[in-house]
Design a protein around this motif. Structure first.
Motif, PDB file in Angstrom:
ATOM      1  N   TYR A 172      33.825  40.161  44.382  1.00  0.00           N
ATOM      2  CA  TYR A 172      35.275  40.227  44.396  1.00  0.00           C
ATOM      3  C   TYR A 172      35.715  41.516  45.069  1.00  0.00           C
ATOM      4  O   TYR A 172      35.290  42.603  44.684  1.00  0.00           O
ATOM      5  CB  TYR A 172      35.798  40.163  42.958  1.00  0.00           C
ATOM      6  N   ASP A 173      36.550  41.395  46.078  1.00  0.00           N
ATOM      7  CA  ASP A 173      37.131  42.543  46.767  1.00  0.00           C
ATOM      8  C   ASP A 173      38.593  42.613  46.341  1.00  0.00           C
ATOM      9  O   ASP A 173      39.425  41.832  46.810  1.00  0.00           O
ATOM     10  CB  ASP A 173      37.008  42.368  48.283  1.00  0.00           C
ATOM     11  N   THR A 228      41.436  43.197  49.108  1.00  0.00           N
ATOM     12  CA  THR A 228      41.856  42.076  49.954  1.00  0.00           C
ATOM     13  C   THR A 228      42.090  40.802  49.153  1.00  0.00           C
ATOM     14  O   THR A 228      42.503  39.793  49.710  1.00  0.00           O
ATOM     15  CB  THR A 228      40.795  41.782  51.030  1.00  0.00           C
ATOM     16  N   MET A 229      41.787  40.854  47.843  1.00  0.00           N
ATOM     17  CA  MET A 229      41.905  39.692  46.955  1.00  0.00           C
ATOM     18  C   MET A 229      41.029  38.532  47.431  1.00  0.00           C
ATOM     19  O   MET A 229      41.430  37.375  47.371  1.00  0.00           O
ATOM     20  CB  MET A 229      43.366  39.251  46.807  1.00  0.00           C
ATOM     21  N   ASN A 230      39.828  38.868  47.879  1.00  0.00           N
ATOM     22  CA  ASN A 230      38.885  37.842  48.342  1.00  0.00           C
ATOM     23  C   ASN A 230      37.682  37.750  47.418  1.00  0.00           C
ATOM     24  O   ASN A 230      37.141  38.772  46.984  1.00  0.00           O
ATOM     25  CB  ASN A 230      38.387  38.166  49.765  1.00  0.00           C
ATOM     26  N   PHE A 231      37.288  36.513  47.154  1.00  0.00           N
ATOM     27  CA  PHE A 231      36.056  36.236  46.425  1.00  0.00           C
ATOM     28  C   PHE A 231      35.058  35.683  47.434  1.00  0.00           C
ATOM     29  O   PHE A 231      35.434  35.024  48.402  1.00  0.00           O
ATOM     30  CB  PHE A 231      36.294  35.166  45.349  1.00  0.00           C
ATOM     31  N   ARG A 232      33.775  35.961  47.193  1.00  0.00           N
ATOM     32  CA  ARG A 232      32.729  35.420  48.063  1.00  0.00           C
ATOM     33  C   ARG A 232      31.553  35.016  47.198  1.00  0.00           C
ATOM     34  O   ARG A 232      31.177  35.740  46.272  1.00  0.00           O
ATOM     35  CB  ARG A 232      32.292  36.485  49.072  1.00  0.00           C
ATOM     36  N   LYS A 233      30.991  33.848  47.479  1.00  0.00           N
ATOM     37  CA  LYS A 233      29.805  33.380  46.766  1.00  0.00           C
ATOM     38  C   LYS A 233      28.582  33.629  47.642  1.00  0.00           C
ATOM     39  O   LYS A 233      28.541  33.209  48.787  1.00  0.00           O
ATOM     40  CB  LYS A 233      29.904  31.890  46.450  1.00  0.00           C
TER      41      LYS A 233
END
Length: 109
Positions: A66-67, A70-75
């Protein structure tokens, strides 16, 4: 990452060796954003609920990052072959808890 024994990699499968002493800053040194604990804690609680009720897709074999800026999630998919893991592999070499000497977070200023 959600660890379910026998269904995916364990923490040691992903991170083979702990970092050297003093390589990771303490909370006092690096700071802690309280809201981050709330976001990640809520995600972990939801994983626990899904596991208990046997519904949904768990993060077994996947690391969720979770960043917050930038409000980005990455799997990130994790390795499935853990046969040589020192904890959960076919011939484990770590069979008891080890207390590594690492700095702790405390609230003393």
């Amino acid at each position: 990452m959600t660890y379910v024994p026998g269904e995916g990699p364990c923490y040691r499968c992903v991170f083979r060796d702990p970092p050297p002493k003093d390589a990771v800053p303490t909370c006092k040194q690096a700071g802690v954003v309280g809201a981050m604990g709330g976001v990640i804690g809520s995600l972990q609680a939801m994983e626990a609920i899904k596991y208990i009720i046997g519904q949904g897709q768990l993060l077994t074999g996947t690391l969720l990052t979770y960043d917050a800026l930038t409000m980005n999630f990455r799997k990130v998919p994790l390795p499935k072959d853990n046969s040589d893991c020192p904890v959960c592999g076919k011939h484990p070499t770590i069979t008891k808890l080890i207390d590594y000497e690492q700095a702790e977070c405390d609230m003393k200023l």
